[in-house]
Design an enzyme around this catalytic site. Structure first.
Site, PDB file in Angstrom:
ATOM      1  N   GLY A  39      -9.689   4.029  -8.611  1.00  0.00           N
ATOM      2  CA  GLY A  39     -10.709   4.304  -7.249  1.00  0.00           C
ATOM      3  C   GLY A  39     -10.419   2.880  -6.523  1.00  0.00           C
ATOM      4  N   ALA A 215       7.774  -2.198   1.158  1.00  0.00           N
ATOM      5  CA  ALA A 215       8.989  -3.161   0.983  1.00  0.00           C
ATOM      6  C   ALA A 215       9.463  -3.798   2.166  1.00  0.00           C
ATOM      7  CB  ALA A 215      10.262  -2.258   0.399  1.00  0.00           C
ATOM      8  N   ASP A 245      -4.387  -1.661  -3.086  1.00  0.00           N
ATOM      9  CA  ASP A 245      -5.834  -2.263  -3.493  1.00  0.00           C
ATOM     10  C   ASP A 245      -5.354  -3.586  -4.321  1.00  0.00           C
ATOM     11  OD1 ASP A 245      -6.788   0.299  -2.688  1.00  0.00           O
ATOM     12  OD2 ASP A 245      -6.579   1.040  -4.474  1.00  0.00           O
TER      13      ASP A 245
END
Length: 255
Positions: A39, A215, A245
């Protein structure tokens, strides 16, 4: 280090590794399978904590074995869980298909995550006591907006990762100090396919914006002007899941 409050999702991830995505009606043989806590909120909290930050995770899990496993991970990572509420619904799940190139497709079943419709007293107090509030958009938008309002009233710096891309109410971004979307989320919010132009739009009115480009690095903008392109470090891609995240958790820990 100053405390970071993360208001976001904590789920169980079901991850299948496979050579490619199947065509409709096709069955493929996978090369691996794992079940791990995840999550966006949990991922960001772990990334920040592993860099030495003091972190509170605020959210909701089910009173089930998956919820217990999430809490066990928080203990092992020294992340506070006073603001992690219990729900009668099952803990949310994330279903990730990872192909050999490292690309992935993700389906989220919110479960208990969607059951958090307003902040508890403990959650509001944690936000008000923090130096930074980090918010992905996997919780109901009304709860994210409530968290932003509490943070603004307490002078807490707010960091929004607008993923998944959802419709945001008028005035929502006025409560955000730093927004960190990916290329697709930036285009969704602004209608601009050029990430440089999207960063300019998102950073208007004294806001910071960092549009991540994988990238290619990231575009950094402030108050409507692009400050430059930050290059990405070369890396061998194994799995792109949670890369954004991890970037946000590391960024806020360094801030």
């Amino acid at each position: 280090m100053n405390r970071i409050a993360v208001l976001g999702s904590a789920t169980m991830d079901f991850i299948v590794r496979q050579p490619r995505l199947p065509r409709p009606g096709e069955t493929l043989a996978g090369s691996g399978f794992s079940i791990e806590p995840g999550g966006s909120g949990l991922n960001q909290a772990v990334a920040a904590a592993r860099l030495g930050a003091v972190v509170d995770l605020l959210g909701m899990v089910g009173a089930d074995p998956h919820g217990d496993q999430v809490r066990g991970l928080l203990v092992s990572e020294s992340i506070r869980d006073d603001g992690l509420e219990w729900s009668s619904k099952p803990t949310g799940t994330t279903h990730v298909a990872v192909v050999d190139s490292g690309e992935n497709s993700i389906v989220v079943v919110p479960g208990a995550t969607a059951d958090l419709t307003s902040l508890s007293v403990a959650q509001r107090a944690s936000i008000a006591a923090a130096a930074f509030l980090v918010l992905p958009c996997e919780l109901p938008v009304a709860v994210v907006a409530e968290g932003l309002a509490v943070a603004r009233a307490a002078g807490v710096f707010t960091v929004l990762t607008p993923a998944p891309a959802v419709a945001l109410p008028d005035g929502f971004l006025d409560l955000v100090d730093l927004i960190v979307p990916g290329r697709l989320e930036a285009a969704h919010l602004t209608g601009e396919s050029d990430p440089v132009r999207a960063a300019e739009v998102l950073s208007a009115r004294g806001r910071w914006a960092i549009v991540t480009l994988g990238a290619e690095g990231s575009v950094v903008a402030f108050d409507g002007a692009v400050l430059g392109l930050a290059p990405a470090r070369p890396a061998r891609v194994v799995d792109r899941a949670a890369a954004g995240d991890t970037f946000v958790g590391a960024l806020v820990a360094r801030l």
